[in-house]
Design an enzyme around this catalytic site. Structure first.
Site, PDB file in Angstrom:
ATOM      1  CG  ASP A  42      -0.215  -0.150   2.501  1.00 50.57           C
ATOM      2  OD1 ASP A  42       1.017  -0.376   2.455  1.00 50.57           O
ATOM      3  OD2 ASP A  42      -0.842  -0.035   3.560  1.00 50.57           O
ATOM      4  CG  HIS A 245      20.648   3.046 -19.490  1.00 49.45           C
ATOM      5  ND1 HIS A 245      19.553   2.939 -20.290  1.00 49.45           N
ATOM      6  CD2 HIS A 245      21.263   4.201 -19.869  1.00 49.45           C
ATOM      7  CE1 HIS A 245      19.508   3.978 -21.123  1.00 49.45           C
ATOM      8  NE2 HIS A 245      20.543   4.751 -20.883  1.00 49.45           N
ATOM      9  CG  ASP A 262      24.307   9.781 -17.244  1.00 52.45           C
ATOM     10  OD1 ASP A 262      23.641  10.789 -16.945  1.00 52.45           O
ATOM     11  OD2 ASP A 262      24.176   9.165 -18.325  1.00 52.45           O
ATOM     12  CG  ASP A 273      21.239  13.533 -19.159  1.00 50.91           C
ATOM     13  OD1 ASP A 273      22.064  12.949 -18.430  1.00 50.91           O
ATOM     14  OD2 ASP A 273      20.730  13.020 -20.170  1.00 50.91           O
ATOM     15  CG  HIS A 352      25.547   6.180 -26.315  1.00 46.28           C
ATOM     16  ND1 HIS A 352      25.749   7.526 -26.413  1.00 46.28           N
ATOM     17  CD2 HIS A 352      26.525   5.729 -25.471  1.00 46.28           C
ATOM     18  CE1 HIS A 352      26.775   7.879 -25.652  1.00 46.28           C
ATOM     19  NE2 HIS A 352      27.263   6.806 -25.078  1.00 46.28           N
ATOM     20  CG  HIS A 356      18.716  12.694 -24.902  1.00 47.39           C
ATOM     21  ND1 HIS A 356      18.241  13.491 -23.897  1.00 47.39           N
ATOM     22  CD2 HIS A 356      19.788  12.034 -24.378  1.00 47.39           C
ATOM     23  CE1 HIS A 356      18.976  13.295 -22.796  1.00 47.39           C
ATOM     24  NE2 HIS A 356      19.930  12.429 -23.066  1.00 47.39           N
ATOM     25  CG  HIS A 363      15.862  10.075 -22.901  1.00 44.07           C
ATOM     26  ND1 HIS A 363      15.999   8.721 -22.742  1.00 44.07           N
ATOM     27  CD2 HIS A 363      17.065  10.597 -22.541  1.00 44.07           C
ATOM     28  CE1 HIS A 363      17.214   8.441 -22.305  1.00 44.07           C
ATOM     29  NE2 HIS A 363      17.877   9.561 -22.168  1.00 44.07           N
ATOM     30  CD  GLU A 386      23.797  11.455 -23.704  1.00 47.73           C
ATOM     31  OE1 GLU A 386      24.172  10.553 -22.935  1.00 47.73           O
ATOM     32  OE2 GLU A 386      22.626  11.867 -23.737  1.00 47.73           O
ATOM     33  CE1 TYR A 390      30.231   4.639 -22.056  1.00 47.17           C
ATOM     34  CE2 TYR A 390      29.835   4.670 -24.428  1.00 47.17           C
ATOM     35  CZ  TYR A 390      29.662   5.235 -23.174  1.00 47.17           C
ATOM     36  OH  TYR A 390      28.929   6.396 -23.055  1.00 47.17           O
ATOM     37  NE  ARG A 408      26.775   8.624 -20.630  1.00 49.77           N
ATOM     38  CZ  ARG A 408      26.736   7.389 -20.139  1.00 49.77           C
ATOM     39  NH1 ARG A 408      27.311   6.390 -20.786  1.00 49.77           N
ATOM     40  NH2 ARG A 408      26.131   7.137 -18.996  1.00 49.77           N
ATOM     41  CD  GLU A 410      24.208  13.296 -20.759  1.00 54.37           C
ATOM     42  OE1 GLU A 410      24.462  12.458 -19.863  1.00 54.37           O
ATOM     43  OE2 GLU A 410      23.175  13.274 -21.446  1.00 54.37           O
TER      44      GLU A 410
HETATM   45  N1  GLY Z   1      21.089   9.672 -18.393  1.00 54.04           N
HETATM   46  C1  GLY Z   1      20.517   9.156 -19.556  1.00 54.04           C
HETATM   47  C2  GLY Z   1      21.101   9.768 -20.731  1.00 54.04           C
HETATM   48  O1  GLY Z   1      22.191  10.286 -20.679  1.00 54.04           O
HETATM   49  O2  GLY Z   1      20.498   9.833 -21.758  1.00 54.04           O
HETATM   50 MN    MN Z   2      22.970  11.221 -18.980  1.00 53.95          MN
HETATM   51 MN    MN Z   3      21.570  12.076 -21.811  1.00 53.81          MN
END
Ligand code: GLY
Ligand code: MN
Ligand code: MN
Length: 441
Positions: A42, A245, A262, A273, A352, A356, A363, A386, A390, A408, A410
């Site tokens: 609950d 992720h 991240d 982000d 990737h 975005h 996103h 970003e 890797y 990465r 970003e």
């Molecule tokens: N944190 C998710 C991305 O960088 O798109």
């Molecule tokens: Mn990110």
């Molecule tokens: Mn991102």
């Protein structure tokens, strides 16, 4: 009554009018609140309002539906919401209630949510087009079909049921893609909070620290500024940085490890982000630095393309070109750059895209292509840049020294009239900046 809306009632009214104008006078638009989700028996997951309803009304309660009926003589903007209830409010906190909502939100009318079933078929009748997000909330989809069927059942009595069903996002996403000055102010605030949080992580990093301890540093700063994580914070030490992720955040960072963080704050509903990758002990190894330099160069060259009139796809293409050149120089790829790019051979190290749209959703909504072509950047668009590289610990055909390195970088950028604005400024980014920052802690 308390409302946490971030803009004036007039701003929300203007957005609703713009949307109704696009939808036309024979349309009806139906926007339910996000449903509450059970986390455990609950207790619920932290509630977050549906981004579209938040954008159009600044209303944060569940169990609500905004209905827009352009041109309707007895009121165009209607909200169905929970009634005031002193007993429930004593447990869960105050509710706005239909009476309060009309004034606070600048609506034409508001009704108890329990009356929806009775009133909605009458609103659908005589409208030819329904704008709605089909498929987002199946329970609500079924309710809407039920109301439509009630109108259809009255056809012999002269009722005119809607006959066109359209994706609401087709109109609304395009509005949300272009951020106003007041939205950008909130996004910069989310950016500043996120920068402070990432700096706190770099300050707290020591060999032996656990990923969750660094996550706690981040989220402490978020909450101190009335913000929350815009998505689950990713804190990956060593090989974990290669899991795009990664969210377990349980491992220990040993001397010599890089840590990829991240994470971004959501403030007033708007996301930031940011990703940084730094050595837990403050000093990059030669290989870590070499790969980090390539990613930093890709980030800089891609971001330098961000200005009006440039196709969005150019950002990614620029990053890929720099990454491939770097991978060739370091011997991680062999062959000709053009062929490696055309065949996608680089994707084993860079699987990737380079960014975005970002806004109310991390996103965010908005088309990336128009008529099959990458769309041109325009002022008010906001997106991340970003790039990353890797090299998984088990990567084949790769010298041992590169294995287990994931990087990465970003940041968030808004397109301005003549270029771009960095929404996440002031955080060390290059290897030198990071080492200097960590040495001076
Ligand atoms: N944190 C998710 C991305 O960088 O798109
Ligand atoms: Mn990110
Ligand atoms: Mn991102």
């Amino acid at each position: 009554m308390s409302l946490n809306a971030k803009f004036s009632a007039a701003t929300y009214a203007r957005r609703r009018r713009q949307l109704m104008r696009m939808a036309g006078d024979d349309a009806i638009l139906v926007l339910p609140a996000a449903p509450e989700r059970v986390r455990s028996r609950d207790t619920h997951f932290p509630y977050r309002q549906d981004s579209d309803l938040w954008y159009l009304a600044g209303f944060e309660e569940p169990d609500a539906v905004l209905v827009l009926v352009p041109g309707r003589a007895h009121g165009e903007t209607l909200l169905f919401c929970r009634e005031r209830d002193p007993d429930r409010e004593a447990w869960d906190g105050p509710r706005v209630g239909p009476e309060g909502a009309v004034d606070a939100l600048g609506l034409d009318d508001a009704y108890p949510i329990d009356d929806l079933d009775e009133i909605l078929p009458g609103l659908l009748e005589g409208r030819s087009r329904v704008y709605y997000h089909f498929g987002r909330d199946t329970d609500f989809d079924l309710k809407l079909i039920g109301w439509l069927n009630r109108v259809r059942a009255q056809v012999r009595l002269g009722a005119q049921p809607p006959h066109e069903f359209l994706e609401l996002g087709h109109l609304l996403d395009e509005m949300r893609l272009f951020k106003s000055r007041e939205e950008l102010r909130l996004m910069k605030r989310a950016g500043r909070i996120s920068v402070e949080a990432h700096a706190a992580v770099m300050r707290a990093a020591r060999p032996g620290v656990h990923e969750y301890e660094l996550q706690a540093e981040l989220e402490y700063v978020f909450r101190r500024h009335d913000a929350a994580p815009a998505y689950e914070s990713i804190v990956g030490a060593g090989d974990n940085a290669c899991v795009l992720h990664y969210r377990a955040n349980r491992a220990k960072a040993d001397a010599g490890d890089l840590v990829l963080v991240d994470a971004g704050a959501e403030f007033g509903g708007y996301a930031a982000d940011i990703t940084r990758t730094f050595p837990v002990d403050g000093v990059f190894s030669a290989e870590q630095r070499a790969l980090h330099d390539v990613v930093a160069q890709a980030h800089a060259e891609a971001a330098a393309q961000a200005r009006p009139g440039v196709a969005y796809g150019v950002i990614h293409d620029t990053a890929v070109a720099v990454l491939v050149e770097g991978l060739l120089r370091l011997g991680l790829l062999k062959g000709k750059a053009a062929k490696l790019i055309a065949e996608g051979a680089y994707k084993r190290f860079y699987p990737h895209k380079t960014g975005h749209w970002i806004g109310l959703d991390v996103h965010d909504v908005g088309d990336y292509r128009i008529d099959g072509e990458s769309r041109l950047l325009e002022p008010g668009m906001v997106f991340t840049v970003e790039p990353g590289l890797y090299v998984p610990a088990d990567a084949r055909g790769v010298a041992d020294k590169w294995r287990g390195i994931g990087i990465r970088i970003e940041d968030d950028f808004a397109i301005t009239r003549d270029g771009h604005e960095l929404l996440t400024p002031g955080l060390p980014r290059s290897a030198d900046e990071i080492e200097d920052f960590m040495a001076s802690r």
